[in-house]
Design an enzyme around this catalytic site. Sequence first.
Site, mmCIF file in Angstrom:
data_model
loop_
_atom_site.group_PDB
_atom_site.id
_atom_site.type_symbol
_atom_site.label_atom_id
_atom_site.label_comp_id
_atom_site.label_asym_id
_atom_site.label_seq_id
_atom_site.Cartn_x
_atom_site.Cartn_y
_atom_site.Cartn_z
ATOM 1 N N SER B 154 0.754 -1.326 -0.053
ATOM 2 C CA SER B 154 -0.113 -0.013 0.023
ATOM 3 C C SER B 154 0.832 1.441 -0.018
ATOM 4 C CB SER B 154 -1.063 0.093 1.337
ATOM 5 O OG SER B 154 -1.751 0.831 1.001
ATOM 6 N N ASP B 318 -8.854 -6.380 -4.526
ATOM 7 C CA ASP B 318 -8.386 -5.002 -3.961
ATOM 8 C C ASP B 318 -8.939 -4.048 -4.830
ATOM 9 O OD1 ASP B 318 -7.229 -2.978 -2.941
ATOM 10 O OD2 ASP B 318 -5.259 -3.568 -2.828
ATOM 11 N N HIS B 351 -8.080 -5.010 -0.173
ATOM 12 C CA HIS B 351 -6.637 -4.524 0.006
ATOM 13 C C HIS B 351 -5.991 -5.192 1.289
ATOM 14 C CE1 HIS B 351 -3.777 -1.408 -0.030
ATOM 15 N NE2 HIS B 351 -3.936 -0.853 0.908
#
Lengths: 201, 377
Positions: B154, B318, B351
């Site tokens: 991320s 995601d 995610h």
Amino acid sequence: MHNNVKITDFRQDFAIIANWVKFGSKVLDLGCGDGQLLQFLRSSLEIKGYGVEKDDANLLACIQNSTNVIQMDLEDGLSGFEDQSFDTVVLSQTLQAMRNTEKIVLEMLRVGQEIIVTFPNFGYWRNRWQITAGRMPVSKTLPYQWYDTPNVHLCTIHDFDAFCYNHQIEIIERKVITDGKEVSFMPNMLGNLAMYRLKAR
Amino acid sequence: MSENNSVGVVTPQTAHFNVPLKLRSGQILPQYDLVYETYGTLNAEKSNAILICHALSGNHHVAGKYSEDDKYPGWWDNLIGPGKPLDTNRFFVIGLNNLGGCHGSSGPSSINPETGKRWGSDFPILTVEDWVDSQAHLLDHLGITQLAAVIGGSLGGMQALQWTIAYADRVRHALIIASAPNLTAQNMAFNEVARQAIITDPEFHNGDYYEHGVVPRRGLRIARMLGHITYLSDDVMGEKFGRKIKDTIKYSFDVEFEMESYLRYQGDKFAGSFDANTYLRMTRALDYYDPALAFNGDLSKALSKAKAEFLVLSFTSDWRFSPTRSREIVKALLDNESTVSYAEVTAAHGHDAFLMPDAHYHAILRSYLSNIQTDID
């Protein structure tokens, strides 16, 4: 790890492909499996290679073999690759299992200056024989039953020659092999595996 | 994972830096602290170091625990330890808390040495680039010239990417997981809602709430609830909670559905332990990161000087950092003929999947990391 690879460890079609790839060139192998061909070309010709593979297990094998691999589905085309960005793009024994057959060949010609396409020749006499005998062919190169085969676009050498002609594709070289040996007499009848070196005309 | 492949009890350390850090904003941080943890042993050649960059709410406590009976190990403990995919028998792993954080490194809630008071709103807004600069100083402090690898998911993946741009000679491998080369407008929009929730909380006091002895809990809680919605996939939320009712429909606005209970729990837990000013700054760092901007949006040009080898990973479900965004990074790397592999891991968890111990995902990381040479000269 794979520095001391002997040519005999590899398949005959690998040796022919190696003859069609320039030393130190950039090669994209579509449907690269566990990356064997790329490793072979890397150790013998010091190519810069990338593989494209959809299957998780094959992808993992490539990573284990330190082979560059991009996970994507060839049916979606080659949108992540620039025009003419590779010296050679290879599609080895995967054409017959593609749905978007025409599209992938055209995409290969877009991305590669030359392309190599290999496929099992459906015109091989054993296949013809089995059909004459009333059954769908099952063989070493086509080891599937009609109901579980991934092969949806089988063709003969004559068919592919016509495809190339119709799509303005130049056949630079063609080799046909059966059980690892080259076949020059009546290839569409006696050849098991067809190998084409092509470029856009 | 069994107990015996934990890195065990760990102790954070603090490095103090007196050399001013020049920030992208033009501001200067005259001095600062970075809190960090290390696992494994740095080899004699100092060639086996791996830096872990944390995401929005992460910190330096990546693996191990703080006491024998600590129930909550570090946030990536499933990945890091002896015999784990990131094997601490081989690698020397560094985790740090980024500047602006709230877990020990200099940040809005720490004391400004010049005033003797908490920084609060005066603490500058840092960028991914600034963080990576500060991380490079931490490596200098540890005597490490070159990283065997930098790994991040991320926002952490953005830092890993930035490492390969800003310090091309100092990083041999970059593992960029569930990340993006910049945020989409939609992704930034979530950040803006989160910030608005915090800023409009009456107890925010323009970021100087410490002085007032309050914290903008409500805002931070809502920000986190929103975040959690975007970290999960629709399918996983459906599977986990569906329309399950906790007790009975009461025709009220109390917690009636399981999903509400989950979000409120996550929001409360976070609001009780995280600093709102840090949250604001972390989201801004996400928004601002865009290495292609200086190259007319051409990411390939932005990455043209990178020398590292790359592993880029994304997760199918995601949607906050979708596979499409990872493919943009891969495309730019291919344009530069970088050494790169890309895996699109089939995962249900959205995610959040990058923190989960999915077998295939971890097998990829294990294989890639085991091929990283540490015996270089």
